[in-house]
Design an enzyme around this catalytic site. Structure first.
Site, PDB file in Angstrom:
ATOM      1  N   ASP A   8      -5.899  -1.971  10.972  1.00  0.00           N
ATOM      2  CA  ASP A   8      -4.847  -2.280   9.745  1.00  0.00           C
ATOM      3  C   ASP A   8      -4.171  -3.269  10.445  1.00  0.00           C
ATOM      4  OD1 ASP A   8      -3.355  -2.461   7.379  1.00  0.00           O
ATOM      5  OD2 ASP A   8      -2.285  -0.801   8.195  1.00  0.00           O
ATOM      6  N   LEU A   9      -3.486  -4.328   9.961  1.00  0.00           N
ATOM      7  CA  LEU A   9      -2.464  -4.719   9.508  1.00  0.00           C
ATOM      8  C   LEU A   9      -1.202  -4.298  10.105  1.00  0.00           C
ATOM      9  CD1 LEU A   9      -0.904  -7.353  11.618  1.00  0.00           C
ATOM     10  CD2 LEU A   9      -0.572  -8.331   9.387  1.00  0.00           C
ATOM     11  N   ASP A  10      -0.488  -4.161   8.686  1.00  0.00           N
ATOM     12  CA  ASP A  10       0.936  -3.385   8.279  1.00  0.00           C
ATOM     13  C   ASP A  10       1.237  -2.118   8.824  1.00  0.00           C
ATOM     14  OD1 ASP A  10       1.668  -6.260   7.264  1.00  0.00           O
ATOM     15  OD2 ASP A  10       1.309  -6.088   5.462  1.00  0.00           O
ATOM     16  N   THR A  16       5.420  -4.258   8.916  1.00  0.00           N
ATOM     17  CA  THR A  16       5.940  -5.720   8.137  1.00  0.00           C
ATOM     18  C   THR A  16       6.554  -4.982   6.816  1.00  0.00           C
ATOM     19  OG1 THR A  16       3.549  -5.453   7.433  1.00  0.00           O
ATOM     20  CG2 THR A  16       5.305  -7.323   8.868  1.00  0.00           C
ATOM     21  N   LYS A  44       2.117   0.830   0.813  1.00  0.00           N
ATOM     22  CA  LYS A  44       1.115   0.652   1.481  1.00  0.00           C
ATOM     23  C   LYS A  44      -0.085   0.869   1.927  1.00  0.00           C
ATOM     24  CE  LYS A  44       4.423   2.768   4.866  1.00  0.00           C
ATOM     25  NZ  LYS A  44       5.049   3.556   5.998  1.00  0.00           N
ATOM     26  N   SER A 113      -6.851  -5.770   6.584  1.00  0.00           N
ATOM     27  CA  SER A 113      -5.980  -6.343   6.179  1.00  0.00           C
ATOM     28  C   SER A 113      -5.981  -5.946   4.379  1.00  0.00           C
ATOM     29  CB  SER A 113      -5.194  -7.156   6.758  1.00  0.00           C
ATOM     30  OG  SER A 113      -3.711  -6.832   5.952  1.00  0.00           O
ATOM     31  N   ALA A 114      -4.663  -5.661   3.766  1.00  0.00           N
ATOM     32  CA  ALA A 114      -5.116  -5.887   2.709  1.00  0.00           C
ATOM     33  C   ALA A 114      -4.534  -6.909   2.212  1.00  0.00           C
ATOM     34  CB  ALA A 114      -4.138  -5.162   1.236  1.00  0.00           C
ATOM     35  N   LYS A 144      -7.776  -1.383  -0.990  1.00  0.00           N
ATOM     36  CA  LYS A 144      -8.369   0.021  -0.475  1.00  0.00           C
ATOM     37  C   LYS A 144      -7.929   1.573  -1.500  1.00  0.00           C
ATOM     38  CE  LYS A 144      -6.352  -1.849   3.974  1.00  0.00           C
ATOM     39  NZ  LYS A 144      -5.484  -1.775   5.158  1.00  0.00           N
ATOM     40  N   GLU A 168      -5.327   3.265  10.794  1.00  0.00           N
ATOM     41  CA  GLU A 168      -5.013   2.861   9.611  1.00  0.00           C
ATOM     42  C   GLU A 168      -3.570   3.833   9.230  1.00  0.00           C
ATOM     43  OE1 GLU A 168      -4.396   2.324   7.171  1.00  0.00           O
ATOM     44  OE2 GLU A 168      -5.528   0.168   5.877  1.00  0.00           O
ATOM     45  N   ASP A 169      -2.630   3.009   9.035  1.00  0.00           N
ATOM     46  CA  ASP A 169      -1.185   3.748   8.341  1.00  0.00           C
ATOM     47  C   ASP A 169      -0.757   4.305   7.861  1.00  0.00           C
ATOM     48  OD1 ASP A 169      -0.573   1.292   7.095  1.00  0.00           O
ATOM     49  OD2 ASP A 169       1.670   1.766   7.443  1.00  0.00           O
TER      50      ASP A 169
END
Ligand code: B16
Ligand code: MG
Length: 217
Positions: A8-10, A16, A44, A113-114, A144, A168-169
């Protein structure tokens, strides 16, 4: 055996979430209410328009689609403006080192990433080169916790879901990985990411061997 890692990115590669929060809070305030830090947690991993719907529900505000699109556009401009202060130093601790170890071990890496801004952000923090494939908010039709995003990633990388580990966060992201038949490593608070197979607080001390032993021994 472990063939690929999907990130995942953020909240995983870079934080971010703080900029999303500032920008969404301004949206809420422009409508006459506030957005708390706890409420921001609900956003998130959730797409831009779905996030806006959640925020409007919090403020008990109903708007037509045109106004919503306009608010989301303004928010995104503000978000991107805030993101301009990011540098390669903002990559979260241990992420580069961990990705280097995957690279040396010949394990593939992809992004799930979303965000529709994923490539822009990866370029800014100079992390684009690590990722062989990118599945982002521009490609998916179901967000997601639907597994589409990670299943597409596995397919792009030509690996099976059971050969993948997802980082994933977000609760919704962990659910997406599990629904896709993948191992999910939560990044953050184990009391929140209860559905993850394993939770780390940071990549700093994560050893690839631990993952191999946990899931692929
Ligand atoms: P954008 P991730 C998600 O990214 C964020 O967690 C979420 O807060 C945001 O609303 C979503 O991307 C959409 O982002 O407005 O940039 O398209 O965690 O899935 O990498
Ligand atoms: Mg995230």
């Amino acid at each position: 055996s472990l063939k690929a890692c999907l990130f995942d990115l953020d909240g995983v590669i870079v934080d971010t979430a703080q900029y999303h929060y500032i920008a969404w809070r301004e949206t809420a305030q422009s409508l006459g209410f506030d957005l708390t830090h706890a409420q921001n947690e609900l956003l998130k991993g959730i797409s831009r328009m779905e996030s806006l719907d959640i925020i409007l529900a919090i403020g008990n505000v109903e708007l037509d689609l045109e106004t919503k699109v306009q608010l989301a556009t303004v928010k995104n401009f503000r978000y991107l403006e805030l993101c301009q202060q990011m540098t390669p130093d903002d990559v979260l601790p241990g992420v580069r080192e961990f990705m280097d170890s995957l690279r040396s071990a010949g394990i593939k890496m992809g992004l799930g990433s979303a965000s529709k801004n994923a490539e822009t952000i990866l370029k800014r923090i100079e992390m684009l080169d690590y990722l062989e494939i990118i599945v982002d908010g521009n490609r998916i039709t179901k967000g997601k916790p639907d597994p589409e995003i990670f299943l597409m990633g596995a397919e792009d990388l030509d690996v099976l879901p059971e050969e993948c580990v997802v980082f994933e966060d977000a609760v919704a992201g962990v659910q997406a990985a599990k629904a896709g038949g993948m191992k999910a490593i939560g990044v953050g608070d184990p009391t929140i990411l209860t559905e993850a197979d394993f939770v780390i607080s940071t990549f700093k001390s994560l050893d690839l061997k631990v993952i191999q032993q946990l899931f692929f021994a």
